[in-house]
Enzyme design. Structure first.
Site, PDB file in Angstrom:
ATOM      1  N   LYS A   1     -13.770   2.727   2.755  1.00 35.65           N
ATOM      2  CA  LYS A   1     -14.444   3.504   1.711  1.00 35.65           C
ATOM      3  C   LYS A   1     -15.960   3.516   1.897  1.00 35.65           C
ATOM      4  CE  LYS A   1     -10.861   3.145  -1.856  1.00 35.65           C
ATOM      5  NZ  LYS A   1     -10.037   4.154  -1.278  1.00 35.65           N
TER       6      LYS A   1
ATOM      7  N   HIS B   1      -9.070   4.513   3.140  1.00 34.93           N
ATOM      8  CA  HIS B   1      -8.459   3.241   2.762  1.00 34.93           C
ATOM      9  C   HIS B   1      -9.559   2.289   2.299  1.00 34.93           C
ATOM     10  CE1 HIS B   1      -4.683   4.062   5.370  1.00 34.93           C
ATOM     11  NE2 HIS B   1      -4.578   4.580   4.164  1.00 34.93           N
TER      12      HIS B   1
ATOM     13  N   ASP C   1      -2.033  10.905  -1.863  1.00 36.33           N
ATOM     14  CA  ASP C   1      -1.873  11.453  -0.509  1.00 36.33           C
ATOM     15  C   ASP C   1      -0.910  12.638  -0.546  1.00 36.33           C
ATOM     16  OD1 ASP C   1      -3.521   9.410   0.575  1.00 36.33           O
ATOM     17  OD2 ASP C   1      -1.800   8.070   0.746  1.00 36.33           O
TER      18      ASP C   1
ATOM     19  N   THR D   1      -8.654  11.541  -3.070  1.00 42.20           N
ATOM     20  CA  THR D   1      -7.739  10.678  -3.798  1.00 42.20           C
ATOM     21  C   THR D   1      -8.557   9.899  -4.834  1.00 42.20           C
ATOM     22  OG1 THR D   1      -7.917   9.123  -1.946  1.00 42.20           O
ATOM     23  CG2 THR D   1      -5.947  10.507  -2.030  1.00 42.20           C
ATOM     24  N   GLY D   2      -7.879   9.335  -5.827  1.00 40.61           N
ATOM     25  CA  GLY D   2      -8.506   8.798  -7.026  1.00 40.61           C
ATOM     26  C   GLY D   2      -9.675   7.866  -6.872  1.00 40.61           C
TER      27      GLY D   2
ATOM     28  N   GLY E   1      -4.218   7.085  -3.691  1.00 42.16           N
ATOM     29  CA  GLY E   1      -3.286   7.311  -2.582  1.00 42.16           C
ATOM     30  C   GLY E   1      -1.909   6.705  -2.780  1.00 42.16           C
TER      31      GLY E   1
ATOM     32  N   THR F   1     -11.213   6.764  -4.165  1.00 48.90           N
ATOM     33  CA  THR F   1     -12.194   7.295  -3.212  1.00 48.90           C
ATOM     34  C   THR F   1     -13.056   8.351  -3.890  1.00 48.90           C
ATOM     35  OG1 THR F   1     -10.726   6.842  -1.349  1.00 48.90           O
ATOM     36  CG2 THR F   1     -12.476   8.442  -0.982  1.00 48.90           C
TER      37      THR F   1
END
Length: 153
Positions: free
Chosen positions: A23, A19, A71, A45-46, A66, A48
């Site tokens: 990060k 989240h 996710d 996820t993108g 996410g 991150t």
């Protein structure tokens, strides 16, 4: 209980999610563990994944962000047997608009017997365990569930 997956020993794929408020913590953790992670297929996820690749040099296969379905994409990879380890630094102090997606992801990781970590301490235990090099995924056998009698049919 489970079927052993026929493949080489050791963790070969890791999914990384964080989240926004976590990060920086995940990036620091990835930097510390980049030697091991560079030997694996890394999914994220993108946002991150973009930050991890830029700041650590670790090669990342990126899914959507996410809240935009990332996710769920990681969950699909788990159900397909393509993720050996889930590292998900989630923020326990912030409500998320995609909480149902997060719950579904964690449910799939539990259902499919995928080791998971929600913070750096637990993630360290997983990647520094002797089992990291010896890991053989054991997927649950759902034959009895799939062949059960369904009322009304």
């Amino acid at each position: 209980m489970t079927d052993q997956v026929n493949r080489p020993k050791g963790v070969t794929s890791v999914a990384l999610i964080a989240h926004d408020n976590k990060k920086a913590d995940l990036i620091a953790w990835v930097e510390k563990n980049s030697v091991k992670l560079n030997k694996c297929t890394v999914y994220a996820t993108g946002t991150t994944g973009k930050l991890i690749a830029e700041k650590t040099g670790v090669d990342v296969k990126r899914c959507h962000s996410g809240p935009l379905g990332g996710d769920q994409q990681i969950g699909a990879l788990i159900s397909e047997g393509k993720v050996d380890l889930l590292i998900f630094f989630w923020d326990p102090l912030e409500p998320m608009p995609h909480d149902p997606d997060i719950k579904a992801l964690l449910r799939l990781a539990t259902l499919w017997n995928v080791p998971s970590a929600c913070n750096s301490a637990t993630a360290d235990f997983l990647v520094n365990s002797n089992l990291f090099e010896e890991f053989l995924p054991q997927r649950p056998d759902f034959d009895s569930y799939l062949s059960r009698d369904v009322p009304g049919n």
